[in-house]
Design a protein around this motif. Structure first.
Motif: not given
Length: 442
Positions: A60-61, A348-354, A383-391
């Protein structure tokens, strides 16, 4: 004879609700068994695919490899059977009209919230719901912004011809966001203008009993001198206003989830693209004397539901949308629409699009949590989803416009501040805006 008829009526009053409840529970048990079977199969397939990655699975890094991205897309693809769409998430459960009735009639009566108005003060404008004019001089550098105040009702109108996206009005090349209330945002991204979930009318429905805006729209739709693309997350009334469809028509491209297209086409609109989750469409921005610019628009899964009547529940899909430019320095924006919080989904969204430069994330309509948590995230989940998506920059939307739930009208920003403190996120990373305010994302 009268007594027999009365006896039959009493039996019907008892039997019909019991029969309806039994039939619904049977249908729920059957369909949920199928839904969970799909989830198990998808999870197993995802685990097998990820186990074949080098090392011990995903690192994940590092950015996701193509095999991981494709596996995640397959796991979080849309699910449809029995003529309906279903949420393919372990967190989800079907709620049904009975749960809404339990909340709005039974529990609201017990808790004295049957006629609760969210604590809205009687004076207008409401002091802690600020309203500003969009910065038209920034958005349209070579044009003059409207001189009229918000409440004048005299917009600086612009005729939009079909296919033009406006009147070839020059637009800033900066990444900007203007919140217009609820989930309606106006975003500029590398000269492309994007309007999300257009709903600028005073009420969600053309009825006196429908929710009324707590503050007026910051501008008229006609004052948005250029609209290239409209993104519609789903067909709920507070996200898709027929008046906006009529006014915008074929002057822009409409990008919607499957099933929403026919409704928009019923108003004579032809420029409609329907995208299932993870499907993409290319948009070319052509302006006289300028090099064409290319953009990719991707439909993204979220956790919600759809309906415009009691008879079409989940007949159409719901979706978030991601827009990315293909310029020398690409920029990206995601419009999440309405969604509950699923940790696995937004990972998953963060891994695909972030990473993603800008996000419009809902933070309102989240109480009572026992009922709302599946369909509407609270500020902490946002806030958690923003962090996961790397916004890079998140703007809280879907609050302070119409009262549609049990939290106080001004509570979402307060809970957002608590969430930021808890998760060590700054206001610069995740903010709320006065309705109408235009910000630039550097």
């Amino acid at each position: 004879m009268y007594a027999a008829g009365l006896y039959g009526l009493k039996r019907a009053v008892i039997i019909l609700p019991v029969a309806w409840t039994g039939a619904w529970l049977g249908y729920y048990a059957y369909t949920d068994t199928i839904r969970r079977s799909h989830i198990r199969d998808r999870n197993d397939e995802l685990a097998k695919t990820l186990s074949r990655l080098p090392g011990e699975g995903s690192d994940f890094s590092k950015p996701a490899e193509e095999i991981e991205r494709e596996a995640l897309k397959k796991r979080y693809s849309s699910l449809k059977f029995a003529g309906r769409y279903w949420n393919p998430y372990v967190e989800w459960r079907e709620q049904g009209a009975w749960e809404w009735a339990l909340w709005k009639i039974v529990i609201s009566t017990i808790t004295l919230k049957l006629f609760y108005n969210g604590g809205v003060p009687p004076e207008r404008p409401i002091p802690d719901l600020p309203l500003e004019r969009p910065d038209f001089s920034l958005l349209y550098p070579s044009t003059t912004s409207s001189i009229y105040p918000v409440s004048s009702g005299k917009p600086d109108t612009t005729y939009r011809s079909p296919g033009s996206g406006g009147s070839d009005v020059p637009v800033t090349d900066k990444l900007t966001c203007t919140w217009l209330g609820q989930s309606t945002t106006y975003v500029t991204l590398d000269n492309l203008t994007i309007l999300t979930d257009p709903a600028l009318s005073d009420r969600t429905l053309p009825s006196r009993i429908a929710p009324q805006r707590l503050r007026p729209s910051p501008c008229e739709l006609s004052e948005l001198k250029r609209v290239d693309v409209v993104l519609v997350s789903h067909n709920h009334f507070d996200h898709l206003d027929p008046e906006a469809i009529k006014e915008l028509g074929d002057s822009c491209e409409w990008v919607v989830p499957p099933g929403v297209g026919p409704f928009i086409r019923s108003f004579g609109v032809t420029r409609v693209t329907e995208l299932d989750w993870w499907q993409e469409t290319k948009h070319t921005l052509s302006r006289p004397g300028q090099k064409d610019k290319e953009f990719t628009i991707t439909a993204v899964p979220n956790m919600h539901w759809s309906a415009r009547s009691p008879l079409d529940t989940n007949a159409t899909l719901w979706a978030a949308f991601h827009v990315k430019s293909h310029s020398e320095k690409p920029k990206s924006f995601i419009h999440l629409g309405d969604t509950g919080y699923s940790p696995t989904l937004y990972h998953a969204v963060g891994r695909v699009l972030g990473p993603i430069d800008l996000a419009a994330i809902p933070i309102g309509s989240y109480e009572p949590r026992w009922h709302m948590h599946l369909q509407h995230t609270d500020p902490e989940g946002a806030v958690r989803m923003a962090l996961q998506m790397k916004v890079g920059k998140s703007v809280g939307v879907h609050w302070g416009t119409w009262l549609m739930s049990d939290e106080a009208y001004n509570k979402p920003p307060l809970d957002l501040e608590l969430a930021r403190q808890k998760l060590d996120v700054t206001e610069d990373q995740f903010c709320v805006l006065p309705a109408g305010k235009t910000i630039v994302i550097e």
